[in-house]
Scaffold this motif. Structure first.
Motif, PDB file in Angstrom:
ATOM      1  N   THR A 122      -7.321  -4.997   4.629  1.00 55.86           N
ATOM      2  CA  THR A 122      -6.584  -3.839   4.127  1.00 55.86           C
ATOM      3  C   THR A 122      -7.483  -2.611   4.077  1.00 55.86           C
TER       4      THR A 122
ATOM      5  N   TYR B  74      -2.614   0.528  -4.307  1.00 58.52           N
ATOM      6  CA  TYR B  74      -2.480  -0.842  -3.810  1.00 58.52           C
ATOM      7  C   TYR B  74      -1.897  -1.711  -4.917  1.00 58.52           C
TER       8      TYR B  74
ATOM      9  N   LEU C 119       0.874  -1.167   0.000  1.00 60.51           N
ATOM     10  CA  LEU C 119       0.000   0.000   0.000  1.00 60.51           C
ATOM     11  C   LEU C 119       0.917   1.225   0.000  1.00 60.51           C
TER      12      LEU C 119
END
Length: 356
Positions: free
Chosen positions: A252, A238, A229
């Motif tokens: 995430t 990402y 990230l």
């Protein structure tokens, strides 16, 4: 200097030399909670077939691999721009999981693979069917390289060493992978959810994905795999590396919120009974896109090396079907042409406050 003094000096010099060589790579894997019994593990329980189980299953399978063309003509960017200094993002698809990302004054390269084969052998193994979208010698100076894991189709040592010698970039990877690149000067290993400050306005995290690692029969899961990230130029990017579908995409999102751009694998998935837990198909990738609440997703991991049984164009075709079934707009999840730069203007809806 007497002969005795010379002997003492030689002994001390050799001792210091060998200690320095032995300590040139510091193994930090044992500090990770994900490392047990000399191997890393996924967050969720995943059953892996051994090499011999895989080999036997392939021989017994009724699935016939599709025949790929020997060569496909593609375009190449022979003179990419040197820098993108504003907050726009310029993306060039080079091949497989290799992209050149240019934003905020940084040139970032993902999983650089420029070699002819993704194999431990120069004469055997998956062979590329098209040229890279940018030849390695035509790349602009690279500031940062991110490496998702050590499989041959993601970690090409010859390419990394050439770029390290030319540009001396910062190279980010999971725990243990640095030992394979011990000649490079700026290696930064990370555990899952660990962050590194690249520059004042550029921070990245190594994040959990469901996959595995290893470059030979005896080193399965000896190094850590993952995604990245990136927070840079007011956006969140990402890079998913290689993964089966699991709840790590939701985790995430829970940590970082929606992302502006997501790079997600859509290929190397057939037959599903072999690869479901470690490689997404297009339907899985669409669900990952939704889990991440990505402003735009870009497909990767297809069309360069025949790693599995599906046809060369099948992932792109099935992605279009999966988007329609999920009621996702045509421009929300796309694939790029090899070597054709794609530019995203700043100000996408997914942008939010800086991460903490």
């Amino acid at each position: 200097m007497s002969v005795l003094d010379l002997k003492k000096f030689t002994v001390i010099f050799l001792a210091v030399f060998f200690v320095a060589c032995a300590s040139s790579y510091m193994d930090t894997r044992h500090s990770s909670p994900n490392f047990e019994n000399d191997a890393f593990k996924n967050t969720n329980s995943v059953k892996f077939l051994s090499f011999w189980e895989m080999f036997k299953s392939v021989l017994e399978s009724d699935v016939e691999p599709s025949v790929w063309p020997e060569w496909v003509d593609t375009s190449a960017d022979t003179s990419p721009v040197k820098k993108v200094v504003n907050s726009n993002t310029r993306i060039t698809f080079i091949n497989h999981a290799t992209f050149l990302l240019q934003t905020g004054g940084f040139n970032i390269l993902t999983d650089p693979v420029f070699s002819e084969r993704t194999s431990p052998f120069s004469f055997l193994g998956p062979k590329r069917v098209h040229s890279p979208g940018i030849a390695i010698e035509n790349l602009p100076p690279i500031d940062v390289i991110i490496i998702s894991h050590d499989h041959y189709d993601h970690l090409d040592l010859d390419s990394i060493r050439a770029l390290a010698k030319r540009d001396n970039p910062k190279i980010y990877m999971g725990l243990g992978v640095g030992e394979r690149l011990s000649g490079s000067e700026q290696i930064i290993e990370l555990d899952w959810w660990e962050a590194s400050r690249v520059a004042d306005d550029f921070q990245l995290w190594f994040v959990d994905v469901q996959h595995f690692s290893g470059r030979w029969l005896t080193d399965r899961n000896s190094t850590l795999w993952g995604g990245f990230l990136l927070e840079i130029a007011g956006q969140k990017i990402y890079f998913g590396g290689d993964s089966g579908y699991a709840d790590h995409y939701k985790r995430t999102f829970e940590r970082f919120g929606p992302v502006d751009i997501a790079f997600l694998p859509i290929g190397a998935y057939a037959p599903r009974e072999f690869f479901e837990e470690v490689h997404m198909d297009p339907s899985d990738a669409v669900q990952a896109h939704l889990d991440l609440q990505a402003g735009i997703s870009i497909g990767m991991h297809y069309g360069t090396f025949q790693l599995t049984a599906e046809a060369i164009n099948e992932p792109v075709k099935f992605l279009e079907q999966a988007k329609k079934e999920a009621d996702i707009g045509p421009s929300e999840f796309i694939t790029l042409e090899i070597g054709q730069p794609f530019e995203l203007a700043s100000g996408s809806p997914a942008r939010s406050a800086s991460l903490k």
